[in-house]
Design a protein around this motif. Structure first.
Motif, mmCIF file in Angstrom:
data_model
loop_
_atom_site.group_PDB
_atom_site.id
_atom_site.type_symbol
_atom_site.label_atom_id
_atom_site.label_comp_id
_atom_site.label_asym_id
_atom_site.label_seq_id
_atom_site.Cartn_x
_atom_site.Cartn_y
_atom_site.Cartn_z
ATOM 1 N N VAL A 113 -12.051 -8.783 3.411
ATOM 2 C CA VAL A 113 -11.727 -9.112 4.803
ATOM 3 C C VAL A 113 -11.484 -7.852 5.632
ATOM 4 O O VAL A 113 -11.761 -7.814 6.836
ATOM 5 C CB VAL A 113 -10.499 -10.054 4.858
ATOM 6 C CG1 VAL A 113 -9.244 -9.355 4.365
ATOM 7 C CG2 VAL A 113 -10.291 -10.581 6.267
ATOM 8 N N LYS A 114 -11.008 -6.787 5.000
ATOM 9 C CA LYS A 114 -10.723 -5.558 5.736
ATOM 10 C C LYS A 114 -11.989 -4.939 6.335
ATOM 11 O O LYS A 114 -11.931 -4.253 7.360
ATOM 12 C CB LYS A 114 -10.018 -4.545 4.827
ATOM 13 C CG LYS A 114 -8.675 -5.036 4.300
ATOM 14 C CD LYS A 114 -7.982 -3.983 3.441
ATOM 15 C CE LYS A 114 -6.670 -4.508 2.888
ATOM 16 N NZ LYS A 114 -5.916 -3.495 2.128
ATOM 17 N N LEU A 115 -13.124 -5.197 5.685
ATOM 18 C CA LEU A 115 -14.383 -4.657 6.207
ATOM 19 C C LEU A 115 -14.736 -5.265 7.553
ATOM 20 O O LEU A 115 -15.523 -4.694 8.311
ATOM 21 C CB LEU A 115 -15.521 -4.902 5.213
ATOM 22 C CG LEU A 115 -15.720 -3.834 4.131
ATOM 23 C CD1 LEU A 115 -14.512 -3.742 3.217
ATOM 24 C CD2 LEU A 115 -16.976 -4.110 3.309
ATOM 25 N N GLY A 116 -14.138 -6.405 7.862
ATOM 26 C CA GLY A 116 -14.384 -7.034 9.160
ATOM 27 C C GLY A 116 -13.814 -6.250 10.320
ATOM 28 O O GLY A 116 -14.123 -6.534 11.488
ATOM 29 N N SER A 117 -12.988 -5.253 10.033
ATOM 30 C CA SER A 117 -12.511 -4.325 11.055
ATOM 31 C C SER A 117 -12.998 -2.903 10.791
ATOM 32 O O SER A 117 -12.436 -1.933 11.308
ATOM 33 C CB SER A 117 -10.976 -4.346 11.117
ATOM 34 O OG SER A 117 -10.512 -5.538 11.716
ATOM 35 N N GLY A 118 -14.017 -2.784 9.946
ATOM 36 C CA GLY A 118 -14.605 -1.475 9.664
ATOM 37 C C GLY A 118 -13.790 -0.623 8.724
ATOM 38 O O GLY A 118 -14.022 0.588 8.618
ATOM 39 N N ILE A 119 -12.825 -1.217 8.009
ATOM 40 C CA ILE A 119 -11.987 -0.460 7.070
ATOM 41 C C ILE A 119 -12.729 -0.365 5.751
ATOM 42 O O ILE A 119 -12.901 -1.360 5.051
ATOM 43 C CB ILE A 119 -10.623 -1.156 6.880
ATOM 44 C CG1 ILE A 119 -9.867 -1.207 8.207
ATOM 45 C CG2 ILE A 119 -9.794 -0.435 5.821
ATOM 46 C CD1 ILE A 119 -8.652 -2.109 8.189
ATOM 47 N N MET A 120 -13.183 0.840 5.399
ATOM 48 C CA MET A 120 -14.014 1.030 4.219
ATOM 49 C C MET A 120 -13.253 1.607 3.028
ATOM 50 O O MET A 120 -13.801 1.704 1.932
ATOM 51 C CB MET A 120 -15.204 1.936 4.555
ATOM 52 C CG MET A 120 -16.180 1.311 5.546
ATOM 53 S SD MET A 120 -17.103 -0.044 4.799
ATOM 54 C CE MET A 120 -17.987 -0.693 6.218
ATOM 55 N N LYS B 161 -2.287 1.983 1.581
ATOM 56 C CA LYS B 161 -1.652 3.176 2.147
ATOM 57 C C LYS B 161 -2.493 3.774 3.277
ATOM 58 O O LYS B 161 -1.987 4.560 4.072
ATOM 59 C CB LYS B 161 -1.401 4.222 1.065
ATOM 60 C CG LYS B 161 -2.623 4.957 0.551
ATOM 61 C CD LYS B 161 -2.220 5.987 -0.489
ATOM 62 C CE LYS B 161 -3.430 6.759 -1.016
ATOM 63 N NZ LYS B 161 -3.042 7.754 -2.032
ATOM 64 N N TYR B 162 -3.761 3.403 3.356
ATOM 65 C CA TYR B 162 -4.611 3.872 4.444
ATOM 66 C C TYR B 162 -4.650 2.867 5.590
ATOM 67 O O TYR B 162 -4.599 3.247 6.757
ATOM 68 C CB TYR B 162 -6.032 4.134 3.934
ATOM 69 C CG TYR B 162 -6.118 5.271 2.952
ATOM 70 C CD1 TYR B 162 -5.931 6.588 3.366
ATOM 71 C CD2 TYR B 162 -6.354 5.034 1.602
ATOM 72 C CE1 TYR B 162 -5.985 7.629 2.449
ATOM 73 C CE2 TYR B 162 -6.416 6.078 0.690
ATOM 74 C CZ TYR B 162 -6.231 7.373 1.120
ATOM 75 O OH TYR B 162 -6.274 8.405 0.219
ATOM 76 N N ALA B 163 -4.781 1.597 5.241
ATOM 77 C CA ALA B 163 -4.858 0.567 6.283
ATOM 78 C C ALA B 163 -4.746 -0.789 5.616
ATOM 79 O O ALA B 163 -5.064 -0.955 4.446
ATOM 80 C CB ALA B 163 -6.176 0.659 7.049
ATOM 81 N N ASP B 164 -4.268 -1.753 6.395
ATOM 82 C CA ASP B 164 -4.273 -3.118 5.911
ATOM 83 C C ASP B 164 -5.162 -3.922 6.852
ATOM 84 O O ASP B 164 -6.373 -3.932 6.704
ATOM 85 C CB ASP B 164 -2.854 -3.679 5.839
ATOM 86 C CG ASP B 164 -2.798 -4.997 5.081
ATOM 87 O OD1 ASP B 164 -3.867 -5.609 4.900
ATOM 88 O OD2 ASP B 164 -1.718 -5.415 4.677
ATOM 89 N N GLY B 165 -4.582 -4.563 7.853
ATOM 90 C CA GLY B 165 -5.401 -5.236 8.848
ATOM 91 C C GLY B 165 -6.003 -6.548 8.405
ATOM 92 O O GLY B 165 -6.815 -7.140 9.134
ATOM 93 N N ARG B 166 -5.627 -7.045 7.203
ATOM 94 C CA ARG B 166 -6.211 -8.310 6.732
ATOM 95 C C ARG B 166 -5.898 -9.462 7.684
ATOM 96 O O ARG B 166 -6.803 -10.165 8.142
ATOM 97 C CB ARG B 166 -5.665 -8.657 5.347
ATOM 98 C CG ARG B 166 -6.074 -7.712 4.234
ATOM 99 C CD ARG B 166 -5.269 -7.998 2.984
ATOM 100 N NE ARG B 166 -3.838 -7.859 3.268
ATOM 101 C CZ ARG B 166 -2.863 -8.464 2.603
ATOM 102 N NH1 ARG B 166 -3.163 -9.284 1.611
ATOM 103 N NH2 ARG B 166 -1.590 -8.269 2.915
#
Length: 355
Positions: free
Chosen positions: A256-263, A268-273
């Motif tokens: 699901v994180k890829l839906g905001s471009g989180i690769m 520790k880098y990003a969540d955003g789920r």
């Protein structure tokens, strides 16, 4: 390898608990203190773990294992994992004691109210005990505790996840793999290169054991490459190595994180789920989309959006970011453990036909 030496593996809190429980049962049954015990890991390998202390108190025995995490920078390295065992009339009953958290919210591995001892460690404990029961036809009460677990838990995300009062007893393989970033990236590249050299034209990427098992059981795909949280780097490597297609198979919690471009999907880098899901739900016209922001897991959030167009919108966003990352034909499959496949990007069916 790191600095021209092999990184050492360690063992999980689940392995520690299983070893401590087995040693305690051996002492209860044989009236002998155990110094080292051997346990069988989920995939069949055996490891030996030292018992650092044994205490006998009436009809109960407590054995302790000092956790060893190898060269992994694990916050639980060196903690003491204890198992207190006593006989009962039948069945192996497992619970948590001091320093082991309790589940307070739905959507986790264990039901609300249970000790945060996950399913795989629970099965490891049962298997380890059953190996040595012999003619004994009774059962055992097993209490797993971690003396300083409550303090350690304050440095984790447990309270945010809905686990209170201590750490979780975890592990899907029983082994802690060393997580040096450079070493892990080198391993991903080497494995992809090996698969390309062996004649594979399609790179099948999975973040971990869940994705690997799902790929085998659902599609019969065995030649997967585990990329951990480094989905973007793995895509880059596969593209550079000349694979004709890339297929990512992942649990919703990662993908699901890829839906905001989180690769890089490490927390520790990003969540955003939840933010990503809430956005897609809002675009799909879900009136209570904001409720997603209060969810602990993506399984929990899925119950809010399962009968809506949210996943369709999410998969289109994932497809966009994947194609922005690579010129190679690329697709992604998203699944949940209970529901199975819940989403696919546009090119997945064509890639599966060529595997």
């Amino acid at each position: 390898m790191k600095s021209n030496r092999f990184l050492k593996k360690g063992y999980t809190t689940g392995s520690c608990a299983a070893a401590a429980a087995k040693a305690a049962v051996m002492t209860v049954l044989n009236d002998e203190i155990v110094i080292t015990t051997q346990i069988t890991l989920p995939k069949g390998e055996s490891i030996s773990i030292d018992i650092t202390d044994t205490q006998i108190d009436g009809d109960s025995v407590t054995c302790t294992v000092k956790k060893y995490s190898g060269d992994d920078p694990d916050i639980t390295n060196g903690i003491l994992v204890c198992a207190t065992v006593r006989k009962n009339s039948g069945g192996i009953k497992i619970d948590g004691g001091v320093g082991v958290g309790r589940v307070t919210r739905n959507g986790l591995d264990q039901p609300v109210g249970n000790a945060a001892i996950n399913s795989v460690p629970r099965q490891m404990i049962r298997n380890s005990i059953n190996e040595i029961c012999g003619d004994y036809d009774g059962g055992f009460d097993v209490i797993i505790s971690v003396p300083n677990g409550e303090e350690i838990a304050k440095k984790t995300f447990n309270s945010r996840l809905g686990i209170e009062g201590g750490i979780s007893i975890l592990g899907t393989s029983g082994i802690v793999e060393p997580m040096s970033e450079k070493a892990l990236l080198d391993t991903i590249f080497l494995e992809l290169n090996t698969r390309k050299s062996a004649g594979d034209s399609i790179a099948v990427l999975v973040p971990g054991n869940y994705g690997e098992d799902f790929a085998k059981k659902t599609f019969g795909i065995k030649n997967t490459v585990q990329c951990s949280n480094y989905i973007g780097d793995a895509i880059d490597y596969a593209s550079d190595l000349g694979f004709s297609d890339i297929l990512i198979i992942s649990h919703m919690g990662k993908l699901v994180k890829l839906g905001s471009g989180i690769m890089n999907t490490h927390s520790k880098y990003a969540d955003g789920r939840m933010e990503t899901l809430a956005l897609c739900a809002a675009l799909a016209g879900v009136e209570n989309f904001a409720d997603i922001l209060d969810c602990v897991t993506t399984d929990e959030a899925y119950e809010i959006i399962r009968d809506t167009k949210t996943i369709d919108i999410l998969m289109k966003r994932i497809d966009k970011y994947l194609k922005h990352r690579s010129d190679v034909n690329i697709g992604a499959i998203m699944f949940l453990n209970k529901q199975g496949i819940i989403g696919k990007t546009a090119d997945v069916d064509g890639i599966l036909e060529r595997i």
